[in-house]
Design a protein around this motif. Structure first.
Motif, PDB file in Angstrom:
ATOM      1  N   GLU A   1      -9.861   0.433   8.874  1.00 17.25           N
ATOM      2  CA  GLU A   1      -8.441   0.158   9.094  1.00 17.25           C
ATOM      3  C   GLU A   1      -8.228  -1.337   9.339  1.00 17.25           C
ATOM      4  OE1 GLU A   1      -5.777   2.562   9.248  1.00 17.25           O
ATOM      5  OE2 GLU A   1      -7.317   3.755   8.264  1.00 17.25           O
ATOM      6  N   LEU A   2      -7.213  -1.884   8.711  1.00 16.75           N
ATOM      7  CA  LEU A   2      -6.895  -3.300   8.845  1.00 16.75           C
ATOM      8  C   LEU A   2      -5.434  -3.428   9.261  1.00 16.75           C
ATOM      9  CD1 LEU A   2      -7.781  -6.291   8.280  1.00 16.75           C
ATOM     10  CD2 LEU A   2      -6.892  -5.963   5.977  1.00 16.75           C
ATOM     11  N   PRO A   3      -5.147  -4.122  10.390  1.00 17.51           N
ATOM     12  CA  PRO A   3      -3.743  -4.288  10.782  1.00 17.51           C
ATOM     13  C   PRO A   3      -3.053  -5.327   9.884  1.00 17.51           C
ATOM     14  CG  PRO A   3      -5.176  -5.409  12.343  1.00 17.51           C
ATOM     15  CD  PRO A   3      -6.071  -4.712  11.347  1.00 17.51           C
ATOM     16  N   LEU A   4      -1.927  -4.935   9.309  1.00 15.47           N
ATOM     17  CA  LEU A   4      -1.170  -5.832   8.433  1.00 15.47           C
ATOM     18  C   LEU A   4       0.247  -6.011   8.968  1.00 15.47           C
ATOM     19  CD1 LEU A   4      -2.127  -4.455   4.895  1.00 15.47           C
ATOM     20  CD2 LEU A   4      -3.116  -6.412   6.097  1.00 15.47           C
TER      21      LEU A   4
ATOM     22  N   ALA B   1      10.749  -1.085  11.356  1.00 18.94           N
ATOM     23  CA  ALA B   1      10.265  -0.965  12.733  1.00 18.94           C
ATOM     24  C   ALA B   1       9.079  -0.004  12.801  1.00 18.94           C
ATOM     25  CB  ALA B   1      11.391  -0.507  13.654  1.00 18.94           C
ATOM     26  N   ARG B   2       9.169   1.092  12.064  1.00 19.09           N
ATOM     27  CA  ARG B   2       8.054   2.059  12.047  1.00 19.09           C
ATOM     28  C   ARG B   2       6.797   1.415  11.477  1.00 19.09           C
ATOM     29  NH1 ARG B   2       7.787   8.303  11.064  1.00 19.09           N
ATOM     30  NH2 ARG B   2       5.647   8.513  10.328  1.00 19.09           N
ATOM     31  N   MET B   3       6.937   0.649  10.407  1.00 14.05           N
ATOM     32  CA  MET B   3       5.782  -0.045   9.833  1.00 14.05           C
ATOM     33  C   MET B   3       5.178  -1.016  10.830  1.00 14.05           C
ATOM     34  SD  MET B   3       7.048  -0.845   5.952  1.00 14.05           S
ATOM     35  CE  MET B   3       5.492  -1.588   5.432  1.00 14.05           C
ATOM     36  N   ALA B   4       6.020  -1.717  11.575  1.00 12.84           N
ATOM     37  CA  ALA B   4       5.535  -2.693  12.560  1.00 12.84           C
ATOM     38  C   ALA B   4       4.804  -2.002  13.708  1.00 12.84           C
ATOM     39  CB  ALA B   4       6.701  -3.521  13.096  1.00 12.84           C
ATOM     40  N   ARG B   5       5.267  -0.820  14.101  1.00 14.63           N
ATOM     41  CA  ARG B   5       4.612  -0.069  15.185  1.00 14.63           C
ATOM     42  C   ARG B   5       3.284   0.539  14.746  1.00 14.63           C
ATOM     43  NH1 ARG B   5       9.799   1.923  15.813  1.00 14.63           N
ATOM     44  NH2 ARG B   5       9.190   3.914  14.875  1.00 14.63           N
ATOM     45  N   ARG B   6       3.125   0.770  13.446  1.00 14.62           N
ATOM     46  CA  ARG B   6       1.911   1.382  12.892  1.00 14.62           C
ATOM     47  C   ARG B   6       1.338   0.462  11.815  1.00 14.62           C
ATOM     48  NH1 ARG B   6       3.507   7.679  11.966  1.00 14.62           N
ATOM     49  NH2 ARG B   6       4.205   8.125  14.069  1.00 14.62           N
TER      50      ARG B   6
ATOM     51  N   TYR C   1       0.849  -1.191   0.000  1.00 12.03           N
ATOM     52  CA  TYR C   1       0.000   0.000   0.000  1.00 12.03           C
ATOM     53  C   TYR C   1       0.883   1.238   0.000  1.00 12.03           C
ATOM     54  CZ  TYR C   1      -4.301  -2.565   1.175  1.00 12.03           C
ATOM     55  OH  TYR C   1      -5.382  -3.393   1.158  1.00 12.03           O
ATOM     56  N   ALA C   2       0.447   2.296  -0.690  1.00  5.22           N
ATOM     57  CA  ALA C   2       1.206   3.546  -0.717  1.00  5.22           C
ATOM     58  C   ALA C   2       1.381   4.121   0.685  1.00  5.22           C
ATOM     59  CB  ALA C   2       0.523   4.560  -1.631  1.00  5.22           C
ATOM     60  N   VAL C   3       0.366   3.985   1.543  1.00  2.00           N
ATOM     61  CA  VAL C   3       0.492   4.515   2.912  1.00  2.00           C
ATOM     62  C   VAL C   3       1.531   3.731   3.714  1.00  2.00           C
ATOM     63  CG1 VAL C   3      -1.809   5.555   3.032  1.00  2.00           C
ATOM     64  CG2 VAL C   3      -1.488   3.185   3.742  1.00  2.00           C
ATOM     65  N   ALA C   4       1.649   2.444   3.459  1.00  8.74           N
ATOM     66  CA  ALA C   4       2.668   1.634   4.130  1.00  8.74           C
ATOM     67  C   ALA C   4       4.059   2.019   3.640  1.00  8.74           C
ATOM     68  CB  ALA C   4       2.412   0.145   3.886  1.00  8.74           C
ATOM     69  N   ALA C   5       4.192   2.218   2.338  1.00 10.03           N
ATOM     70  CA  ALA C   5       5.483   2.633   1.786  1.00 10.03           C
ATOM     71  C   ALA C   5       5.876   4.000   2.331  1.00 10.03           C
ATOM     72  CB  ALA C   5       5.412   2.673   0.260  1.00 10.03           C
TER      73      ALA C   5
END
Length: 169
Positions: free
Chosen positions: A136-139, A122-127, A92-96
């Motif tokens: 919202e779906l946690p991935l 780490a930032r992706m894992a925290r958010r 996802y663009a928001v994840a990138a």
């Protein structure tokens, strides 16, 4: 070099239904429309320019399939890139954006590419929440950004960074 756009893994279907044959990055033609550039050509251009660090914010640009030599990441490494930061799968663009924010904060602070990748993941894992039609779906998509390297690199070792941004299709 930073590329923000689309990538397609070797053997996947291109936008017009034909098999890719090898990994491609999708640029935009001057007159508009998709310009699908094979990994071999991109690797040669970057090797000729002696680009040491490549960041590909493009889906599947770090994916490795049956034809290892045809993947975008392996072509760039074979061409002489010291370090590659790519996306192993679709993202996802928001994840990138979460990843790239932390990655470049650390890279511009003087960290190595490896440390910057770890900070971004780490930032992706925290958010982990990502938007979807049901909210919202946690991935667990922190594993999508991957780092290939032949030798460690940092912004100072790379002699600065050249950025190119291509609109997403």
């Amino acid at each position: 070099m930073h590329f923000d756009g689309r990538g397609v893994l070797a053997g996947a279907l291109l936008s017009f239904g034909q098999p890719a044959g090898e990994g491609v990055l999708v640029f935009e033609k001057p007159e508009g429309g998709a310009d699908q550039v094979p990994a071999e050509r991109i690797g040669q251009v970057l090797a000729d320019a002696k680009v040491p660090v490549v960041v590909l914010n493009a889906c599947q640009s770090g994916a490795v399939g049956k034809q290892l030599e045809a993947a975008v990441a392996t072509r760039l490494l074979a061409g002489g890139a010291s370090a590659l930061v790519t996306m192993a799968y679709s993202v996802y663009a928001v994840a990138a954006a979460e990843f790239m924010t932390a990655f470049y904060e650390r890279l511009f602070a003087g960290d190595t590419v490896t440390s910057a990748v770890l900070a971004g993941r780490a930032r992706m894992a925290r958010r982990p929440e990502r938007p979807c039609p049901k909210g919202e779906l946690p991935l667990a998509d922190w594993v999508i950004p991957v780092h290939y390297w032949r030798r460690e690199a940092s912004r100072t070792q790379a002699g600065g960074l050249l950025f190119t941004t291509v609109a997403r299709h």
